[in-house]
Scaffold this active site. Structure first.
Site, PDB file in Angstrom:
ATOM      1  N   HIS A 197      39.584  83.186  25.503  1.00  0.00           N
ATOM      2  CA  HIS A 197      38.771  83.304  26.838  1.00  0.00           C
ATOM      3  C   HIS A 197      39.777  84.178  27.700  1.00  0.00           C
ATOM      4  O   HIS A 197      40.956  84.035  27.992  1.00  0.00           O
ATOM      5  CB  HIS A 197      38.807  81.823  27.277  1.00  0.00           C
ATOM      6  CG  HIS A 197      37.737  80.984  26.485  1.00  0.00           C
ATOM      7  ND1 HIS A 197      37.840  79.831  25.906  1.00  0.00           N
ATOM      8  CD2 HIS A 197      36.401  81.507  26.029  1.00  0.00           C
ATOM      9  CE1 HIS A 197      37.033  79.407  25.163  1.00  0.00           C
ATOM     10  NE2 HIS A 197      36.120  80.360  25.313  1.00  0.00           N
TER      11      HIS A 197
ATOM     12  N   HIS B 162      34.546  85.888  19.977  1.00  0.00           N
ATOM     13  CA  HIS B 162      35.692  85.066  19.397  1.00  0.00           C
ATOM     14  C   HIS B 162      36.052  85.630  18.253  1.00  0.00           C
ATOM     15  O   HIS B 162      37.316  85.008  17.817  1.00  0.00           O
ATOM     16  CB  HIS B 162      35.279  83.584  19.632  1.00  0.00           C
ATOM     17  CG  HIS B 162      35.324  82.609  20.939  1.00  0.00           C
ATOM     18  ND1 HIS B 162      36.303  83.054  21.615  1.00  0.00           N
ATOM     19  CD2 HIS B 162      34.508  82.007  21.388  1.00  0.00           C
ATOM     20  CE1 HIS B 162      36.625  82.246  22.769  1.00  0.00           C
ATOM     21  NE2 HIS B 162      35.108  81.638  22.561  1.00  0.00           N
TER      22      HIS B 162
ATOM     23  N   HIS C  19      29.109  85.955  23.592  1.00  0.00           N
ATOM     24  CA  HIS C  19      30.493  85.502  23.838  1.00  0.00           C
ATOM     25  C   HIS C  19      31.053  84.851  22.474  1.00  0.00           C
ATOM     26  O   HIS C  19      32.176  85.070  21.933  1.00  0.00           O
ATOM     27  CB  HIS C  19      30.186  84.151  24.715  1.00  0.00           C
ATOM     28  CG  HIS C  19      31.333  83.320  24.893  1.00  0.00           C
ATOM     29  ND1 HIS C  19      32.068  83.640  26.045  1.00  0.00           N
ATOM     30  CD2 HIS C  19      31.955  82.377  24.351  1.00  0.00           C
ATOM     31  CE1 HIS C  19      33.321  82.624  26.097  1.00  0.00           C
ATOM     32  NE2 HIS C  19      33.201  81.750  24.984  1.00  0.00           N
ATOM     33  N   GLU C  20      30.129  84.069  21.732  1.00  0.00           N
ATOM     34  CA  GLU C  20      30.632  83.432  20.391  1.00  0.00           C
ATOM     35  C   GLU C  20      31.152  84.686  19.295  1.00  0.00           C
ATOM     36  O   GLU C  20      31.909  84.291  18.857  1.00  0.00           O
ATOM     37  CB  GLU C  20      29.717  82.557  19.715  1.00  0.00           C
ATOM     38  CG  GLU C  20      29.271  81.233  20.819  1.00  0.00           C
ATOM     39  CD  GLU C  20      30.483  80.481  21.312  1.00  0.00           C
ATOM     40  OE1 GLU C  20      31.534  80.551  20.759  1.00  0.00           O
ATOM     41  OE2 GLU C  20      30.507  79.930  22.309  1.00  0.00           O
TER      42      GLU C  20
ATOM     43  N   TYR D 272      35.303  81.830  31.619  1.00  0.00           N
ATOM     44  CA  TYR D 272      34.758  80.715  32.089  1.00  0.00           C
ATOM     45  C   TYR D 272      34.054  80.689  33.529  1.00  0.00           C
ATOM     46  O   TYR D 272      34.670  81.428  34.421  1.00  0.00           O
ATOM     47  CB  TYR D 272      35.556  79.432  31.874  1.00  0.00           C
ATOM     48  CG  TYR D 272      35.407  79.039  30.428  1.00  0.00           C
ATOM     49  CD1 TYR D 272      34.803  79.551  29.574  1.00  0.00           C
ATOM     50  CD2 TYR D 272      35.868  77.714  30.144  1.00  0.00           C
ATOM     51  CE1 TYR D 272      34.615  78.859  28.197  1.00  0.00           C
ATOM     52  CE2 TYR D 272      36.056  77.065  28.993  1.00  0.00           C
ATOM     53  CZ  TYR D 272      35.514  77.742  28.062  1.00  0.00           C
ATOM     54  OH  TYR D 272      35.249  77.227  26.481  1.00  0.00           O
TER      55      TYR D 272
HETATM   56 ZN   LIG Z   1      34.268  80.575  24.152  1.00  0.00          ZN
END
Ligand SMILES: [Zn+2]
Length: 246
Positions: free
Chosen positions: A158, A153, A149-150, A203
């Site tokens: 998101h 980025h 996930h990071e 999320y």
């Molecule tokens: Zn994030």
């Protein structure tokens, strides 16, 4: 030369609630305290560090250079102790499904990721130039899904902020006031890739809830599960490959 020197068993630490760079404490009297992590770059969207690029990856300069045989992104892993194997597995996973190749930092590399155990899990969006930090705290961030996930980025925001998002209904009344900005739509680069409730960038149902009730409800079927990704899925991979024309 980098190597995974330490192989201590991973620690499972959940002594307090931490969601992507924010420390959330709830007292016995139900007072809610939310603290952005101290001494770090200001976070603008949960786990996204503020950057000079306001509309990442629709702007020039967001991407790393691509060479004929792939995109090489140097990394340096600092103070990770026992989490190193999980971080490495996340980095290396990208070479299995894309032309992104994270490779150990060598002296002379101007651009690099400095992967550090700071407070919380966070990243900048897109390439910043020079050294840039990706924080993967040993307390709460050492999961394959979080590492991916990071790293995503580095090109993506998101899922629930997507400009074409009519796939999630935001329940504003259930969101902590200080966190409502996490749910605003922004001008994302969607590349014709469809919204995915199970993206690694989505999320979960009660993210930043002030009362334990859902902050997002999926459309059209409100009962399907979402935001539970344990790793990047087909859409995440597809959009990454489109972004870098792999
Ligand atoms: Zn994030």
């Amino acid at each position: 030369k980098f190597y995974c020197k330490d192989t201590f068993p991973l620690q499972e630490i959940h002594s307090y609630s931490m969601l992507e760079g924010w420390l959330i404490r709830i007292s016995a009297t139900n007072m809610i305290y939310i603290d952005p992590v101290a001494g770090e770059p200001p976070l603008v969207e949960g786990d996204i560090a503020a950057s000079k690029i306001t509309d990442p990856c629709t702007s020039r300069g967001c991407l790393w250079n691509k060479w004929s045989d792939g995109v090489y992104i140097p990394y340096y892993i600092a103070n990770q102790n026992g989490s190193c194997p999980v971080v490495l597995r996340g980095l290396e996973s990208f070479s299995g499904f894309s032309c992104i190749r994270f490779r150990p930092y060598q002296s002379g590399d101007y651009e690099r990721l400095s992967i550090e155990s700071r407070d919380g899990c966070w990243s900048y969006v897109g390439r910043q130039g020079g050294g840039q930090i990706v924080s993967l705290s040993r307390q709460g961030c050492i999961y394959h899904s979080t590492v991916q996930h990071e790293l995503l980025h580095l090109g993506f925001n998101h899922e629930q902020t997507r400009s074409d998002d009519n796939h999630i209904q935001v329940v504003w009344n259930n969101i902590l006031d200080e966190m409502k900005h996490n749910f605003n739509k922004i001008a994302t680069l969607n590349q014709g890739n469809s919204y995915d409730h199970n993206s690694a960038m989505q999320y979960h149902r009660t993210a930043f809830s002030k009362n334990g009730l859902p902050t997002m409800v999926p459309i059209p079927n409100s009962s399907v599960s979402f935001g539970q990704a344990t790793q990047m899925n087909k859409n995440d991979i597809d959009r990454l490959n489109r972004l870098y024309k792999c």
